[in-house]
Scaffold this motif. Structure first.
Motif, PDB file in Angstrom:
ATOM      1  N   LEU A  55      33.333  34.746  37.778  1.00 60.00           N
ATOM      2  CA  LEU A  55      34.523  35.479  37.326  1.00 60.00           C
ATOM      3  C   LEU A  55      35.749  34.554  37.280  1.00 60.00           C
ATOM      4  CD1 LEU A  55      35.677  38.541  36.912  1.00 60.00           C
ATOM      5  CD2 LEU A  55      36.752  38.035  39.079  1.00 60.00           C
ATOM      6  N   SER A  63      43.436  43.208  35.034  1.00 61.01           N
ATOM      7  CA  SER A  63      43.776  41.924  35.675  1.00 61.01           C
ATOM      8  C   SER A  63      43.733  40.797  34.654  1.00 61.01           C
ATOM      9  CB  SER A  63      42.782  41.574  36.777  1.00 61.01           C
ATOM     10  OG  SER A  63      42.778  42.554  37.740  1.00 61.01           O
ATOM     11  N   HIS A  83      44.966  42.995  50.286  1.00 63.82           N
ATOM     12  CA  HIS A  83      44.994  43.076  48.818  1.00 63.82           C
ATOM     13  C   HIS A  83      45.959  44.185  48.382  1.00 63.82           C
ATOM     14  CE1 HIS A  83      43.419  42.778  44.751  1.00 63.82           C
ATOM     15  NE2 HIS A  83      42.984  44.017  44.756  1.00 63.82           N
ATOM     16  N   ALA A 142      47.882  49.014  40.448  1.00 62.95           N
ATOM     17  CA  ALA A 142      48.055  49.521  41.808  1.00 62.95           C
ATOM     18  C   ALA A 142      47.590  50.985  41.885  1.00 62.95           C
ATOM     19  CB  ALA A 142      49.518  49.392  42.224  1.00 62.95           C
ATOM     20  N   MET A 148      40.797  53.943  43.826  1.00 67.55           N
ATOM     21  CA  MET A 148      39.536  53.426  44.396  1.00 67.55           C
ATOM     22  C   MET A 148      39.560  53.562  45.913  1.00 67.55           C
ATOM     23  SD  MET A 148      38.156  50.159  42.306  1.00 67.55           S
ATOM     24  CE  MET A 148      39.558  49.118  42.116  1.00 67.55           C
ATOM     25  N   PHE A 149      40.732  53.251  46.469  1.00 67.75           N
ATOM     26  CA  PHE A 149      40.857  53.223  47.931  1.00 67.75           C
ATOM     27  C   PHE A 149      40.712  54.628  48.523  1.00 67.75           C
ATOM     28  CE2 PHE A 149      43.377  52.927  51.885  1.00 67.75           C
ATOM     29  CZ  PHE A 149      42.750  51.832  52.468  1.00 67.75           C
ATOM     30  N   ARG A 158      28.199  45.090  35.802  1.00 70.21           N
ATOM     31  CA  ARG A 158      28.277  45.317  37.249  1.00 70.21           C
ATOM     32  C   ARG A 158      28.343  46.808  37.564  1.00 70.21           C
ATOM     33  NH1 ARG A 158      32.652  45.488  40.701  1.00 70.21           N
ATOM     34  NH2 ARG A 158      31.916  45.368  42.847  1.00 70.21           N
ATOM     35  N   HIS A 192      39.932  48.136  36.340  1.00 76.75           N
ATOM     36  CA  HIS A 192      40.758  47.346  37.273  1.00 76.75           C
ATOM     37  C   HIS A 192      40.680  45.847  36.923  1.00 76.75           C
ATOM     38  CE1 HIS A 192      42.987  47.272  41.014  1.00 76.75           C
ATOM     39  NE2 HIS A 192      42.198  46.372  41.551  1.00 76.75           N
ATOM     40  N   ILE A 193      39.491  45.382  36.609  1.00 80.26           N
ATOM     41  CA  ILE A 193      39.333  43.952  36.316  1.00 80.26           C
ATOM     42  C   ILE A 193      39.841  43.609  34.904  1.00 80.26           C
ATOM     43  CG2 ILE A 193      36.865  44.214  35.759  1.00 80.26           C
ATOM     44  CD1 ILE A 193      38.218  41.179  37.371  1.00 80.26           C
ATOM     45  N   THR A 199      38.653  39.510  44.575  1.00 84.54           N
ATOM     46  CA  THR A 199      37.219  39.160  44.488  1.00 84.54           C
ATOM     47  C   THR A 199      36.550  39.252  45.863  1.00 84.54           C
ATOM     48  OG1 THR A 199      37.659  36.816  44.752  1.00 84.54           O
ATOM     49  CG2 THR A 199      37.476  37.603  42.499  1.00 84.54           C
ATOM     50  N   GLN A 254      36.178  50.614  38.365  1.00 83.51           N
ATOM     51  CA  GLN A 254      35.919  49.192  38.656  1.00 83.51           C
ATOM     52  C   GLN A 254      36.135  48.287  37.438  1.00 83.51           C
ATOM     53  OE1 GLN A 254      32.060  50.194  40.634  1.00 83.51           O
ATOM     54  NE2 GLN A 254      32.693  48.646  42.081  1.00 83.51           N
ATOM     55  N   SER A 271      49.886  43.695  46.503  1.00 87.66           N
ATOM     56  CA  SER A 271      50.255  44.208  45.180  1.00 87.66           C
ATOM     57  C   SER A 271      51.723  44.641  45.161  1.00 87.66           C
ATOM     58  CB  SER A 271      49.321  45.338  44.747  1.00 87.66           C
ATOM     59  OG  SER A 271      49.461  46.418  45.601  1.00 87.66           O
ATOM     60  N   GLN A 286      46.174  36.978  44.348  1.00 84.62           N
ATOM     61  CA  GLN A 286      45.719  38.373  44.308  1.00 84.62           C
ATOM     62  C   GLN A 286      44.315  38.487  43.696  1.00 84.62           C
ATOM     63  OE1 GLN A 286      46.297  40.932  45.752  1.00 84.62           O
ATOM     64  NE2 GLN A 286      46.876  42.725  44.586  1.00 84.62           N
ATOM     65  N   ILE A 287      44.044  37.653  42.697  1.00 86.55           N
ATOM     66  CA  ILE A 287      42.699  37.672  42.089  1.00 86.55           C
ATOM     67  C   ILE A 287      41.657  37.275  43.147  1.00 86.55           C
ATOM     68  CG2 ILE A 287      41.172  36.532  40.413  1.00 86.55           C
ATOM     69  CD1 ILE A 287      43.621  36.383  38.530  1.00 86.55           C
ATOM     70  N   VAL A 341      37.329  41.456  48.152  1.00 88.13           N
ATOM     71  CA  VAL A 341      37.045  42.885  48.349  1.00 88.13           C
ATOM     72  C   VAL A 341      35.790  43.243  47.549  1.00 88.13           C
ATOM     73  CG1 VAL A 341      37.935  45.243  48.097  1.00 88.13           C
ATOM     74  CG2 VAL A 341      39.525  43.370  48.603  1.00 88.13           C
ATOM     75  N   MET A 374      49.604  35.901  41.396  1.00 84.69           N
ATOM     76  CA  MET A 374      48.491  36.577  40.727  1.00 84.69           C
ATOM     77  C   MET A 374      47.173  35.867  41.050  1.00 84.69           C
ATOM     78  SD  MET A 374      47.521  38.996  38.749  1.00 84.69           S
ATOM     79  CE  MET A 374      46.120  39.394  37.717  1.00 84.69           C
TER      80      MET A 374
HETATM   81  C1  HEM Z   1      48.895  44.063  41.246  1.00 86.35           C
HETATM   82  C2  HEM Z   1      47.929  44.791  41.610  1.00 86.35           C
HETATM   83  C3  HEM Z   1      46.465  44.407  41.687  1.00 86.35           C
HETATM   84  C4  HEM Z   1      45.756  43.403  41.070  1.00 86.35           C
HETATM   85  C5  HEM Z   1      46.285  42.364  40.093  1.00 86.35           C
HETATM   86  C6  HEM Z   1      44.385  43.505  41.509  1.00 86.35           C
HETATM   87  C7  HEM Z   1      43.349  42.651  41.122  1.00 86.35           C
HETATM   88  C8  HEM Z   1      42.047  42.767  41.532  1.00 86.35           C
HETATM   89  C9  HEM Z   1      40.984  41.873  41.172  1.00 86.35           C
HETATM   90  C10 HEM Z   1      41.114  40.648  40.252  1.00 86.35           C
HETATM   91  C11 HEM Z   1      39.840  42.311  41.756  1.00 86.35           C
HETATM   92  C12 HEM Z   1      38.467  41.643  41.680  1.00 86.35           C
HETATM   93  C13 HEM Z   1      37.580  42.354  40.733  1.00 86.35           C
HETATM   94  C14 HEM Z   1      36.235  41.688  40.581  1.00 86.35           C
HETATM   95  O1  HEM Z   1      35.976  40.643  41.219  1.00 86.35           O
HETATM   96  O2  HEM Z   1      35.412  42.201  39.806  1.00 86.35           O
HETATM   97  C15 HEM Z   1      40.174  43.495  42.512  1.00 86.35           C
HETATM   98  C16 HEM Z   1      39.274  44.259  43.231  1.00 86.35           C
HETATM   99  C17 HEM Z   1      39.620  45.378  43.958  1.00 86.35           C
HETATM  100  N1  HEM Z   1      40.883  45.878  44.161  1.00 86.35           N
HETATM  101 FE1  HEM Z   1      42.581  45.246  43.253  1.00 86.35          FE
HETATM  102  N2  HEM Z   1      44.290  44.578  42.372  1.00 86.35           N
HETATM  103  C18 HEM Z   1      45.539  45.139  42.510  1.00 86.35           C
HETATM  104  C19 HEM Z   1      45.874  46.201  43.319  1.00 86.35           C
HETATM  105  C20 HEM Z   1      45.017  46.906  44.137  1.00 86.35           C
HETATM  106  C21 HEM Z   1      45.401  47.952  45.048  1.00 86.35           C
HETATM  107  C22 HEM Z   1      46.813  48.486  45.282  1.00 86.35           C
HETATM  108  C23 HEM Z   1      44.264  48.384  45.643  1.00 86.35           C
HETATM  109  C24 HEM Z   1      44.175  49.461  46.691  1.00 86.35           C
HETATM  110  C25 HEM Z   1      43.711  49.227  47.848  1.00 86.35           C
HETATM  111  C26 HEM Z   1      43.150  47.619  45.089  1.00 86.35           C
HETATM  112  C27 HEM Z   1      41.818  47.775  45.423  1.00 86.35           C
HETATM  113  C28 HEM Z   1      40.789  46.995  44.955  1.00 86.35           C
HETATM  114  C29 HEM Z   1      39.380  47.229  45.282  1.00 86.35           C
HETATM  115  C30 HEM Z   1      38.827  48.375  46.123  1.00 86.35           C
HETATM  116  C31 HEM Z   1      38.658  46.215  44.640  1.00 86.35           C
HETATM  117  C32 HEM Z   1      37.135  46.034  44.604  1.00 86.35           C
HETATM  118  C33 HEM Z   1      36.715  46.686  43.293  1.00 86.35           C
HETATM  119  C34 HEM Z   1      35.284  46.561  42.922  1.00 86.35           C
HETATM  120  O3  HEM Z   1      34.432  46.444  43.787  1.00 86.35           O
HETATM  121  O4  HEM Z   1      35.003  46.600  41.698  1.00 86.35           O
HETATM  122  N3  HEM Z   1      43.653  46.716  44.182  1.00 86.35           N
HETATM  123  N4  HEM Z   1      41.528  43.750  42.365  1.00 86.35           N
END
Ligand code: HEM
Length: 368
Positions: free
Chosen positions: A185, A341, A279, A318, A324-325, A35, A337-338, A246, A334, A283, A241-242, A248, A238
């Motif tokens: 996923l 997870s 999202h 986080a 990313m944010f 990806r 982050h996954i 997804t 990217q 967290s 959150q997943i 986002v 969790m």
């Molecule tokens: C406990 C904390 C967190 C967990 C477990 C988590 C988990 C995930 C998961 C599972 C995805 C989906 C990835 C995919 O479908 O490929 C995701 C995407 C995303 N998360 Fe988090 N996240 C967390 C915290 C945060 C925080 C604090 C932010 C800030 C805003 C954030 C921003 C994003 C963004 C921007 C994406 C889209 C990423 C992409 O397009 O690849 N996440 N997150």
């Protein structure tokens, strides 16, 4: 009474499951790299790649040429279209259109050897995962009567694996529709969860044989029960959150698809819906509960260790999320982050099951 499995049998099964788990993490990693690099359509067909078992490395392999042999099903890019050879034949000096048919699943017709090979390696790791899972199934089926639950779990893993392979095809045929990627996923996370359950159960039996049983771990029943409940709660949070993540990602996918993978991502975050804020806030809840879990599991060695790692992984998640944010979703973050997870998801399921086993063991070994 069925004969108990030998230490060697459980040991080998445990090793096979360890290999399966490592490969599952690798599949998730490879998928995220696909990806990140925008290689999803590197192979426009499935399961072959441009109709070949070993994918092409040079453009000349996917273009028409005179005096060239093509196998039935082989693909070329001609006039910005994908064409499939209707039969095996040797070309003469002129292009004969009746020998070819249009590939009508989608209209993507770009060849980029790097993308092709990234996608192909992703598929290979997926196929490789099938090997230890099949071997584990054979191992378990021989003990079907003494271990019906293990058998059912491995059947579920096998079915999910087939479903995932089919979904991989659907994703490619649909030219990467975001919600199909999400289902793909989630499927991988379900396989990971089932393998985690199986691995914990087999490990527990192996440790019993090896005289390292859960019962050696101290801790009163109340604490174990509390820890178990918080693990379950954390698992549910969790899961939510997943799904939020997804959603986002689906929005980011739309931007990536319309604007490109290798362009500046300035202003992308502003174009996301409020889902990213939900999202982000969620967290905080997850981190708070994982901190609480770490506190209450003190003294339960294996569980405290897991809770500690989960807490650290969530903090990292986080931080990466915040990067990313605030910094326009850097590509390299990217996949990390996954991957994080998937690690925390595995540890939560493993910890929940382990704490349940500890409660069960306490009840069995207690005199009343
Ligand atoms: C406990 C904390 C967190 C967990 C477990 C988590 C988990 C995930 C998961 C599972 C995805 C989906 C990835 C995919 O479908 O490929 C995701 C995407 C995303 N998360 Fe988090 N996240 C967390 C915290 C945060 C925080 C604090 C932010 C800030 C805003 C954030 C921003 C994003 C963004 C921007 C994406 C889209 C990423 C992409 O397009 O690849 N996440 N997150």
């Amino acid at each position: 009474m069925y004969p108990p499995p030998s230490t060697l049998w459980t040991f080998l099964l445990r090793r096979l499951l360890q290999i399966s788990l490592v490969l599952t993490f690798l599949v998730i990693t490879a998928g995220s790299i696909v990806r990140m690099t925008g290689s999803g359509m590197g192979c426009p067909d499935w399961p072959k790649c441009f109709g070949l078992v070993i994918p092409p490395t040079q453009i000349s392999q996917v273009t028409w040429n005179s005096n060239k042999f093509f196998n039935k099903g082989q693909m070329i890019i001609y006039d910005n279209k994908l064409l499939v050879a209707k039969e095996s034949f040797l070309t003469d000096n002129n292009f004969v259109s009746s020998k070819w048919k249009n590939y009508d699943r989608h209209d993507y017709s770009i060849f980029n050897p790097i993308h092709t090979w990234i996608e192909y390696i992703n598929r290979l790791i997926g196929a490789l995962l099938g090997v230890p899972i099949l071997l584990s199934s054979i191992f378990i089926f021989f003990r079907f009567r003494s271990h019906p639950r293990w058998s059912l779990t491995i059947i579920a893993v096998l079915l999910m694996l087939c479903l995932e392979a089919w979904l991989g095809k659907v994703v490619v045929d649909g030219n990467l529709i975001p919600h199909q990627i999400t289902i793909h996923l989630v499927g991988a996370f379900i396989i990971l969860g089932l393998l985690a359950l199986l691995y914990r159960s087999v490990s527990s039996e192996w440790e019993t044989h090896a005289f390292l049983a859960e019962r050696k771990i101290h801790g009163i029943l109340d604490t174990r029960q509390k820890v178990y409940r918080v693990f379950i709660l954390l698992g549910l949070l969790m899961g939510i959150q997943i799904v939020l993540g997804t959603q986002v990602r689906e929005e980011v996918d739309v931007l990536m698809k319309s604007l490109g993978v290798n362009v500046s991502r300035d202003g992308w975050v502003d174009q996301l819906s409020s889902m990213v804020l939900v999202h982000r806030s969620f967290s905080l809840l997850i981190i708070a509960f994982s901190y609480y879990l770490m506190r209450i599991s003190k003294g339960l060695a294996g569980l405290h260790f897991r809770a500690g790692i989960i807490f650290i992984v969530f903090i990292l998640q986080a931080l990466l999320g915040a990067l990313m944010f605030y910094f326009d979703i850097p590509k390299i973050i990217q996949p990390i982050h996954i991957i994080l997870s998937s690690i925390s998801w595995f540890l939560i399921i493993d910890g929940a099951f382990k704490s349940w086993l500890m409660i069960r063991d306490f009840k069995f070994s207690s005199p009343d």
